[in-house]
Design an enzyme around this catalytic site. Structure first.
Site, PDB file in Angstrom:
ATOM      1  N   LYS A  24       0.842  -1.201   0.000  1.00  0.00           N
ATOM      2  CA  LYS A  24       0.000   0.000   0.000  1.00  0.00           C
ATOM      3  C   LYS A  24       0.876   1.249   0.000  1.00  0.00           C
ATOM      4  CE  LYS A  24      -3.856  -2.337   2.259  1.00  0.00           C
ATOM      5  NZ  LYS A  24      -4.629  -2.627   3.486  1.00  0.00           N
TER       6      LYS A  24
ATOM      7  N   GLN B 263      -4.471  -1.180   9.651  1.00  0.00           N
ATOM      8  CA  GLN B 263      -4.409  -2.513   9.051  1.00  0.00           C
ATOM      9  C   GLN B 263      -4.969  -3.556  10.021  1.00  0.00           C
ATOM     10  OE1 GLN B 263      -3.519  -3.109   5.907  1.00  0.00           O
ATOM     11  NE2 GLN B 263      -3.783  -5.309   6.067  1.00  0.00           N
TER      12      GLN B 263
ATOM     13  N   ASP C  14     -10.562   3.379   4.349  1.00  0.00           N
ATOM     14  CA  ASP C  14     -11.045   1.998   4.277  1.00  0.00           C
ATOM     15  C   ASP C  14     -12.573   1.946   4.140  1.00  0.00           C
ATOM     16  OD1 ASP C  14      -9.351  -0.232   4.216  1.00  0.00           O
ATOM     17  OD2 ASP C  14      -8.840  -0.053   6.342  1.00  0.00           O
TER      18      ASP C  14
HETATM   19  N1  GUN Z   1      -6.681  -6.553   6.236  1.00  0.00           N
HETATM   20  C1  GUN Z   1      -7.032  -7.289   5.165  1.00  0.00           C
HETATM   21  N2  GUN Z   1      -7.692  -6.521   4.257  1.00  0.00           N
HETATM   22  C2  GUN Z   1      -7.743  -5.289   4.783  1.00  0.00           C
HETATM   23  C3  GUN Z   1      -8.292  -4.053   4.319  1.00  0.00           C
HETATM   24  O1  GUN Z   1      -8.868  -3.923   3.237  1.00  0.00           O
HETATM   25  N3  GUN Z   1      -8.146  -2.994   5.144  1.00  0.00           N
HETATM   26  C4  GUN Z   1      -7.521  -3.105   6.332  1.00  0.00           C
HETATM   27  N4  GUN Z   1      -7.443  -2.008   7.094  1.00  0.00           N
HETATM   28  N5  GUN Z   1      -7.017  -4.221   6.796  1.00  0.00           N
HETATM   29  C5  GUN Z   1      -7.128  -5.300   6.014  1.00  0.00           C
END
Ligand code: GUN
Length: 282
Positions: free
Chosen positions: A50, A94, A117
């Site tokens: 990311k 995350q 998110d």
């Molecule tokens: N862990 C797995 N997928 C995601 C996501 O899309 N966002 C976040 N914050 N954590 C994750």
């Protein structure tokens, strides 16, 4: 019939190129902070990807890595500081978090205007109410793939397999907003294969390797596979049995290279949207 392959990797690359071009015209750099707590190895990979993607499109991106021993109060204080920081447009915590921290408390602590998110209950509520707001990245990515597929959404029978907060529920809301007739099917649904066979658009997001078989799919259907499952032999497969399904479907996403790459592209879109909205530009 052999299904057309919906190439999420290529669509994501186009979106990222467009975002980079747009960012280059701005008088500021959208700011993204990804918060990681502890040492979950998969999270380490996701967070690096990311951060790298955000830097590639010209964003001001950084990871805030807190130790496993971080208390919930410490995490909430970190989030509060990012909420207050004018250079930060997007905050992503995350998941999964260590077990001693309540996920809902962390999600609810993020300023909804910076919730890239789209997990905050205010943004989930806006989506359910048909109001503008930040939308979860994976369902947003699926909508891009459906747009590229050429499928007519208005009036189409769409079945979403899975009811998670992150994918299934927001996915169903987006499809409803696009005038589909939406069914949410899940582990307690009676006769799942029959429900799936009714779908002109099938979105599978259950996290069960190759659960959706070829005979669950209506001839010509558009099949979007959100699942990413690793088999004991190391192979990555989706929630759909790809070879069987692609003999029946009209179009289908592969795993890998389908929905996966779209999630990061849409995180970047959400970050730019948040940055523009915070400045009154969108
Ligand atoms: N862990 C797995 N997928 C995601 C996501 O899309 N966002 C976040 N914050 N954590 C994750």
């Amino acid at each position: 019939m052999t299904a057309r392959i919906l190439d999420g990797k290529a669509i994501a690359a186009r979106i990222r190129a467009g975002l980079a071009a747009r960012t280059a015209t701005l008088s500021f750099r959208p700011g993204l902070r990804v918060v990681r707590v502890g040492e979950d190895p998969a999270s380490g990979v996701y967070v690096r990807n990311k951060d790298k993607a955000a830097k590639e499109v010209g964003f001001d991106s950084a990871t805030v890595h807190l130790p496993e021993s971080t208390t919930e109060a410490d995490l909430l204080a970190t989030i509060a500081a990012l909420n207050a920081d004018p250079a930060v447009d997007g905050i992503l915590v995350q998941l999964p978090l260590p077990a001693h921290i309540r996920t809902e408390a962390a999600i609810a602590a993020v300023d909804p205007a910076k919730d890239v998110d789209g997990f905050h209950p205010l943004n989930a509520g806006r989506l359910a109410a048909g109001q503008p707001g930040l939308v979860p990245c994976t369902p947003r990515g699926v909508m891009h793939i459906l747009a590229e597929s050429g499928a007519t959404l208005r009036g189409a029978r769409a079945v979403v397999l899975g009811r998670s907060q992150i994918v299934g529920r927001p996915m169903a809301q987006l499809l409803l907003g696009a005038d589909c007739t939406v069914t949410i099917a899940h582990s307690r649904t009676r006769d799942l294969p029959a429900e799936c066979r009714r779908a002109e658009i099938l979105v599978a997001a259950v996290g069960r390797p190759e659960m959706v078989r070829g005979d669950w799919i209506a001839p010509g259907a558009v099949v979007v596979d959100v699942g990413i499952n690793r088999l004991p032999d190391g192979k990555l497969v989706g929630d759909v049995a790809f070879a069987e399904a692609s003999a029946v479907a009209g179009a289908i996403t592969p795993v890998p290279g389908g929905v996966g790459p779209m999630t990061i592209a849409c995180l970047l879109e959400n970050t730019l949207d948040a940055a523009l909205a915070r400045r009154g530009a969108a």
